[in-house]
Design a protein around this motif. Structure first.
Motif, PDB file in Angstrom:
ATOM      1  N   VAL A 187       8.198   7.821   2.977  1.00  0.00           N
ATOM      2  CA  VAL A 187       7.465   6.803   2.640  1.00  0.00           C
ATOM      3  C   VAL A 187       6.718   6.293   3.752  1.00  0.00           C
ATOM      4  CG1 VAL A 187       6.961   4.426   1.602  1.00  0.00           C
ATOM      5  CG2 VAL A 187       8.852   5.779   0.771  1.00  0.00           C
ATOM      6  N   GLN A 188       6.948   6.051   4.791  1.00  0.00           N
ATOM      7  CA  GLN A 188       6.265   5.878   6.114  1.00  0.00           C
ATOM      8  C   GLN A 188       5.153   6.989   6.408  1.00  0.00           C
ATOM      9  OE1 GLN A 188       9.830   5.168   8.903  1.00  0.00           O
ATOM     10  NE2 GLN A 188       8.739   3.426   9.653  1.00  0.00           N
ATOM     11  N   ALA A 189       5.752   8.205   6.356  1.00  0.00           N
ATOM     12  CA  ALA A 189       5.165   9.356   6.454  1.00  0.00           C
ATOM     13  C   ALA A 189       3.952   9.513   5.419  1.00  0.00           C
ATOM     14  CB  ALA A 189       5.770  10.482   6.613  1.00  0.00           C
ATOM     15  N   GLY A 190       3.851   8.907   4.177  1.00  0.00           N
ATOM     16  CA  GLY A 190       2.855   9.017   3.287  1.00  0.00           C
ATOM     17  C   GLY A 190       3.406  10.083   2.384  1.00  0.00           C
ATOM     18  N   VAL A 191       4.464  10.533   2.267  1.00  0.00           N
ATOM     19  CA  VAL A 191       4.822  11.621   1.480  1.00  0.00           C
ATOM     20  C   VAL A 191       4.861  10.840  -0.122  1.00  0.00           C
ATOM     21  CG1 VAL A 191       6.715  13.098   0.737  1.00  0.00           C
ATOM     22  CG2 VAL A 191       6.214  12.693   3.054  1.00  0.00           C
ATOM     23  N   GLY A 192       4.918   9.768  -0.216  1.00  0.00           N
ATOM     24  CA  GLY A 192       5.060   9.090  -1.787  1.00  0.00           C
ATOM     25  C   GLY A 192       5.481   7.573  -1.846  1.00  0.00           C
ATOM     26  N   TYR A 193       5.495   7.113  -2.736  1.00  0.00           N
ATOM     27  CA  TYR A 193       6.086   5.763  -2.985  1.00  0.00           C
ATOM     28  C   TYR A 193       7.543   5.926  -3.444  1.00  0.00           C
ATOM     29  CZ  TYR A 193       1.183   4.692  -3.187  1.00  0.00           C
ATOM     30  OH  TYR A 193      -0.291   4.312  -2.938  1.00  0.00           O
ATOM     31  N   THR A 194       8.212   4.648  -3.585  1.00  0.00           N
ATOM     32  CA  THR A 194       9.566   4.694  -4.006  1.00  0.00           C
ATOM     33  C   THR A 194       9.862   3.351  -4.318  1.00  0.00           C
ATOM     34  OG1 THR A 194      11.870   5.215  -3.612  1.00  0.00           O
ATOM     35  CG2 THR A 194      10.715   3.985  -1.700  1.00  0.00           C
ATOM     36  N   LEU A 195      11.245   2.883  -5.019  1.00  0.00           N
ATOM     37  CA  LEU A 195      11.596   1.483  -5.081  1.00  0.00           C
ATOM     38  C   LEU A 195      12.462   1.136  -4.070  1.00  0.00           C
ATOM     39  CD1 LEU A 195      12.008   1.475  -8.958  1.00  0.00           C
ATOM     40  CD2 LEU A 195      10.044   0.852  -7.633  1.00  0.00           C
ATOM     41  N   LEU A 196      12.516   0.068  -3.491  1.00  0.00           N
ATOM     42  CA  LEU A 196      13.361  -0.279  -2.290  1.00  0.00           C
ATOM     43  C   LEU A 196      13.955  -1.702  -2.591  1.00  0.00           C
ATOM     44  CD1 LEU A 196      11.759   0.563   0.909  1.00  0.00           C
ATOM     45  CD2 LEU A 196      13.763   1.682   0.153  1.00  0.00           C
ATOM     46  N   PRO A 197      15.210  -2.026  -2.177  1.00  0.00           N
ATOM     47  CA  PRO A 197      15.731  -3.359  -2.250  1.00  0.00           C
ATOM     48  C   PRO A 197      15.146  -4.314  -1.133  1.00  0.00           C
ATOM     49  CG  PRO A 197      17.452  -1.909  -1.348  1.00  0.00           C
ATOM     50  CD  PRO A 197      16.361  -0.893  -1.596  1.00  0.00           C
ATOM     51  N   GLY A 198      14.988  -5.523  -1.386  1.00  0.00           N
ATOM     52  CA  GLY A 198      14.312  -6.364  -0.336  1.00  0.00           C
ATOM     53  C   GLY A 198      14.882  -6.605   0.990  1.00  0.00           C
ATOM     54  N   ARG A 199      16.279  -6.071   0.963  1.00  0.00           N
ATOM     55  CA  ARG A 199      17.024  -6.501   2.220  1.00  0.00           C
ATOM     56  C   ARG A 199      16.560  -5.116   3.454  1.00  0.00           C
ATOM     57  NH1 ARG A 199      20.328  -4.425  -1.746  1.00  0.00           N
ATOM     58  NH2 ARG A 199      21.084  -2.288  -1.388  1.00  0.00           N
ATOM     59  N   MET A 200      15.885  -4.201   3.029  1.00  0.00           N
ATOM     60  CA  MET A 200      14.953  -3.177   3.981  1.00  0.00           C
ATOM     61  C   MET A 200      13.728  -3.570   4.593  1.00  0.00           C
ATOM     62  SD  MET A 200      17.490  -1.231   3.624  1.00  0.00           S
ATOM     63  CE  MET A 200      16.944   0.418   4.673  1.00  0.00           C
ATOM     64  N   LYS A 201      13.252  -4.917   4.067  1.00  0.00           N
ATOM     65  CA  LYS A 201      12.044  -5.281   4.740  1.00  0.00           C
ATOM     66  C   LYS A 201      11.873  -5.581   5.963  1.00  0.00           C
ATOM     67  CE  LYS A 201       8.423  -8.751   3.552  1.00  0.00           C
ATOM     68  NZ  LYS A 201       8.056 -10.077   2.579  1.00  0.00           N
ATOM     69  N   ARG A 202      12.999  -6.321   6.528  1.00  0.00           N
ATOM     70  CA  ARG A 202      12.694  -6.890   8.100  1.00  0.00           C
ATOM     71  C   ARG A 202      12.563  -5.701   8.982  1.00  0.00           C
ATOM     72  NH1 ARG A 202      16.820  -7.813  11.701  1.00  0.00           N
ATOM     73  NH2 ARG A 202      18.588  -7.454   9.997  1.00  0.00           N
ATOM     74  N   ILE A 203      13.223  -4.471   8.737  1.00  0.00           N
ATOM     75  CA  ILE A 203      13.226  -3.490   9.996  1.00  0.00           C
ATOM     76  C   ILE A 203      12.086  -2.699   9.499  1.00  0.00           C
ATOM     77  CG2 ILE A 203      14.426  -1.217  10.436  1.00  0.00           C
ATOM     78  CD1 ILE A 203      15.777  -4.010  11.006  1.00  0.00           C
ATOM     79  N   TYR A 204      11.308  -2.591   8.369  1.00  0.00           N
ATOM     80  CA  TYR A 204      10.271  -1.648   8.155  1.00  0.00           C
ATOM     81  C   TYR A 204       8.809  -2.187   7.687  1.00  0.00           C
ATOM     82  CZ  TYR A 204      13.951   2.015   8.208  1.00  0.00           C
ATOM     83  OH  TYR A 204      14.796   2.723   8.782  1.00  0.00           O
ATOM     84  N   GLU A 205       8.884  -3.474   7.945  1.00  0.00           N
ATOM     85  CA  GLU A 205       7.782  -4.381   7.505  1.00  0.00           C
ATOM     86  C   GLU A 205       6.407  -3.829   8.036  1.00  0.00           C
ATOM     87  OE1 GLU A 205       8.378  -8.568   8.270  1.00  0.00           O
ATOM     88  OE2 GLU A 205       9.021  -8.296  10.285  1.00  0.00           O
ATOM     89  N   HIS A 206       6.339  -3.400   9.226  1.00  0.00           N
ATOM     90  CA  HIS A 206       5.218  -3.053   9.890  1.00  0.00           C
ATOM     91  C   HIS A 206       4.751  -1.508   9.425  1.00  0.00           C
ATOM     92  CE1 HIS A 206       5.361  -6.640  11.928  1.00  0.00           C
ATOM     93  NE2 HIS A 206       6.311  -6.218  12.511  1.00  0.00           N
ATOM     94  N   SER A 207       5.557  -0.678   8.727  1.00  0.00           N
ATOM     95  CA  SER A 207       5.232   0.549   8.585  1.00  0.00           C
ATOM     96  C   SER A 207       5.267   0.760   6.926  1.00  0.00           C
ATOM     97  CB  SER A 207       6.084   1.554   9.135  1.00  0.00           C
ATOM     98  OG  SER A 207       7.526   1.342   8.986  1.00  0.00           O
TER      99      SER A 207
END
Length: 326
Positions: free
Chosen positions: A239-259
């Motif tokens: 997702v970061q690399a722009g390959v596509g979208y996805t569904l994610l649980p909110g617990r991942m937000k803190r680590i990846y909130e800038h990308s």
């Protein structure tokens, strides 16, 4: 043939009486009523089919036959106690080792905090950590390859006759987009607006997979999935690399909130995962498992009033009297 009235519990009461020589003190020692002690001694005597006691006034005095039975009863009780200890050792119970299975996403916050608290309670405990999908972890727990697992139980069938389930927290599911996505919205996202976009997904068996399928079923279209992966971190990297979208649980937000940007799903597609500790009922008295469950309960209490996993990196409540000081 040994009579059915002769049990280990009655022998335990009998040996306690032989030490105390008094029904009241025996009852106090064992936390029983005097009636229960007297009944146990009487039925044991009937089972042996030999007089063991004689009444002297209001007191019950052992006969020589009782002394003989006590000698053998101590040997039998000690042997059985050692046998149980060796049996538990053979079964890996109370040996200072736990095999814990977890979803990949819980290694960011939940697992480290549980392990830290667990090590305070039992510093010598050896912990083996295995990561996998919901389905794989549950199979390994059922096959006794794992002692406990941390999984999403929202769409998972857990046999209550075999397993205990301790819910830890609930987590909302979001639509994840690359940081540069032109389709990012601050309000609720309608999946139908992303019908022509590419998606990445976890493979079947992972906690988010079922919700992913259900959400797009509600939206009325099959998403264009360009790749499926076997762990959530690989999926986020795509997702970061722009390959596509996805569904994610909110617990991942803190680590990846800038990308990676997370968008709240519109009402028809909203989902929540219930994350829980699952372990076999026959392990519920294992001291190591009790320590893990105690930490799980503390974690659950801390997160009982919020809908998602913590995102501030806070620590467990060090003031709790439930955990011994290090």
């Amino acid at each position: 043939m040994i009579d059915n009235d002769i049990t280990f519990r009655k022998l335990e009461i009998f040996l306690a009486f032989m030490d105390k020589r008094n029904i009241s003190r025996t009852a106090e020692l064992l936390g029983l009523s005097t009636v229960s002690v007297h009944r146990a001694l009487h039925t044991l005597e009937e089972g042996v089919r030999c007089p063991l006691f004689i009444h002297q006034g209001r007191n019950l005095s052992p006969l020589p036959a009782a002394e003989t039975l006590a000698e053998y009863a101590r040997e039998v009780s000690d042997l059985m106690r050692r046998g149980i200890e060796e049996t538990r050792k053979c079964g890996g119970i109370g040996q200072g080792r736990l095999k814990l299975g977890t979803m990949y996403s819980l290694t960011l916050d939940t697992v480290p905090r549980l392990i830290m608290g667990l090590k305070l309670r039992r510093p010598d405990l050896e912990l083996e950590l295995l990561m996998g999908s919901n389905q794989d972890l549950l199979v390994k727990l059922e096959d006794q390859q794992l002692d406990a697992i941390l999984i999403s139980v929202s769409d998972t069938q857990i046999d209550p006759a075999r397993f205990e389930t301790l819910p830890l927290f609930k987590d909302d599911i979001y639509l994840a987009a690359p940081a540069s996505s032109p389709l990012y919205v601050t309000g609720p996202a309608d999946l139908r607006d992303f019908k022509d976009e590419k998606f990445v997904s976890l493979t079947e068996g992972f906690a988010t997979y079922h919700g992913f399928q259900e959400a797009f079923h509600v939206a009325g279209f099959e998403p264009h999935i360009v790749t499926r992966v076997n762990d959530i971190f690989s999926m986020i990297n795509l997702v970061q690399a722009g390959v596509g979208y996805t569904l994610l649980p909110g617990r991942m937000k803190r680590i990846y909130e800038h990308s990676v940007r997370l968008m709240t799903l519109a009402a028809p597609y909203q989902m929540r995962q219930t994350i829980a500790l699952v372990f076999a009922r026959n392990r519920e008295h294992d001291p190591d498992m009790l320590a893990l469950v105690a930490e799980g309960r503390m974690y659950a209490l801390e997160h009982r009033d919020i809908g998602t996993a913590p995102s501030d990196g806070g620590t467990l409540n060090a003031a709790s009297t439930a955990r011994p000081a290090s």
